[in-house]
Design an enzyme around this catalytic site. Structure first.
Site, PDB file in Angstrom:
ATOM      1  CG  HIS A   1      -0.033   0.112   2.504  1.00  0.00           C
ATOM      2  ND1 HIS A   1       0.455  -0.997   3.163  1.00  0.00           N
ATOM      3  CD2 HIS A   1       0.469   1.174   3.161  1.00  0.00           C
ATOM      4  CE1 HIS A   1       1.204  -0.609   4.186  1.00  0.00           C
ATOM      5  NE2 HIS A   1       1.244   0.709   4.212  1.00  0.00           N
TER       6      HIS A   1
ATOM      7  CG  HIS B   1       7.407   4.722   1.243  1.00  0.00           C
ATOM      8  ND1 HIS B   1       7.144   5.806   2.064  1.00  0.00           N
ATOM      9  CD2 HIS B   1       7.276   3.623   2.031  1.00  0.00           C
ATOM     10  CE1 HIS B   1       6.882   5.375   3.282  1.00  0.00           C
ATOM     11  NE2 HIS B   1       6.952   4.047   3.291  1.00  0.00           N
TER      12      HIS B   1
HETATM   13  O1  3AM Z   1       4.395   0.388   5.042  1.00  0.00           O
HETATM   14  P1  3AM Z   1       4.736   1.827   5.281  1.00  0.00           P
HETATM   15  O2  3AM Z   1       6.182   2.079   5.443  1.00  0.00           O
HETATM   16  O3  3AM Z   1       4.124   2.757   4.309  1.00  0.00           O
HETATM   17  O4  3AM Z   1       5.851   1.798   8.508  1.00  0.00           O
HETATM   18  C1  3AM Z   1       4.503   1.567   8.822  1.00  0.00           C
HETATM   19  C2  3AM Z   1       3.621   1.379   7.624  1.00  0.00           C
HETATM   20  O5  3AM Z   1       4.036   2.267   6.616  1.00  0.00           O
HETATM   21  C3  3AM Z   1       3.930   2.828   9.411  1.00  0.00           C
HETATM   22  O6  3AM Z   1       2.546   2.724   9.219  1.00  0.00           O
HETATM   23  C4  3AM Z   1       2.275   1.923   8.094  1.00  0.00           C
HETATM   24  C5  3AM Z   1       1.288   0.837   8.440  1.00  0.00           C
HETATM   25  O7  3AM Z   1       1.791   0.070   9.488  1.00  0.00           O
HETATM   26  N1  3AM Z   1       4.262   2.950  10.821  1.00  0.00           N
HETATM   27  C6  3AM Z   1       4.202   1.989  11.753  1.00  0.00           C
HETATM   28  N2  3AM Z   1       4.606   2.482  12.941  1.00  0.00           N
HETATM   29  C7  3AM Z   1       4.913   3.786  12.739  1.00  0.00           C
HETATM   30  C8  3AM Z   1       5.371   4.841  13.577  1.00  0.00           C
HETATM   31  N3  3AM Z   1       5.588   4.654  14.870  1.00  0.00           N
HETATM   32  C9  3AM Z   1       4.694   4.086  11.385  1.00  0.00           C
HETATM   33  N4  3AM Z   1       4.910   5.307  10.863  1.00  0.00           N
HETATM   34  C10 3AM Z   1       5.361   6.258  11.712  1.00  0.00           C
HETATM   35  N5  3AM Z   1       5.572   6.051  13.025  1.00  0.00           N
END
Ligand code: 3AM
Length: 194
Positions: free
Chosen positions: A37, A121
């Site tokens: 996603h 991304h």
């Molecule tokens: O898959 P992406 O990188 O787009 O990295 C996690 C994921 O993004 C992000 O939220 C999305 C769904 O899980 N994520 C998880 N923990 C996080 C945090 N503490 C976070 N982004 C920022 N801060």
């Protein structure tokens, strides 16, 4: 519950992404196709009442549909550590515009602002232990990666729960993006359904 707002990807784009999911030493687990996603906003732990406010604020967003294309692969690193390898998103001002609207809506709903620069991304893997040299090789090998353009017609609020090996994402609600007026008129003239 742990929530985030994201763009789902069409099946054919997720299939194309499978072509770059592999072949990196130190990265044994790749994000499964159903979890791929583009995050618009990570919300973190939100209680039921705040989730309701966020949902109402997201439902109030008015923004147009747009076309998007994934292009190239890159990585987020920290010193010598590879934090995440991702497919890039071709620059599209309408995506930044949608992100900004989501950010305002979330803050209006009472959550703290994010304040980070938005880098759209698609995360492919978060390697346990990938040496930078191997990463460079992988990135060079896939530098020409590009999908065909696809239409973004809605964005989605997801919950995220810890699964066994992978997180389990559940789409809670999708919010439609609007069809620009000119497109409606042109379709009506052609007699097309939208
Ligand atoms: O898959 P992406 O990188 O787009 O990295 C996690 C994921 O993004 C992000 O939220 C999305 C769904 O899980 N994520 C998880 N923990 C996080 C945090 N503490 C976070 N982004 C920022 N801060």
């Amino acid at each position: 519950m742990r929530l985030f707002v994201a763009l789902a990807l069409p099946d054919q784009i997720r299939w194309q992404l499978r072509l770059v999911c592999g072949g990196l030493a130190g990265a044994s687990r790749w994000v499964p196709p159903e979890n791929l996603h583009i995050t618009l906003r990570f919300l973190g732990e939100v209680d039921g009442r705040d989730a309701h406010y966020v949902d109402a604020a997201l439902a109030g967003i008015r923004a147009p549909r747009f076309s998007l294309r994934l292009k190239g692969v890159d990585a987020f690193t920290s010193g010598q550590r590879v934090k995440a390898v991702y497919a890039g998103v071709e620059k599209q001002p309408a995506l930044q515009h949608l992100h900004d609207k989501v950010e305002s809506a979330v803050v209006r709903a009472g959550l703290p602002p994010d304040g980070q620069k938005y880098t759209p991304h698609v995360t492919l893997t978060r390697p346990k232990d990938a040496p930078l040299k191997k990463l460079q090789h992988y990135l060079a090998e896939h530098s020409l990666f590009k999908t065909e353009p696809f239409e973004v017609t809605h964005f989605t609020l997801y919950s995220s729960e810890m699964g066994g090996e992978q997180s389990v994402y559940t789409a809670l609600r999708s919010y439609a993006l609007s069809v620009p007026a000119g497109v409606i008129e042109a379709a009506a003239e052609r007699g097309d359904a939208l």
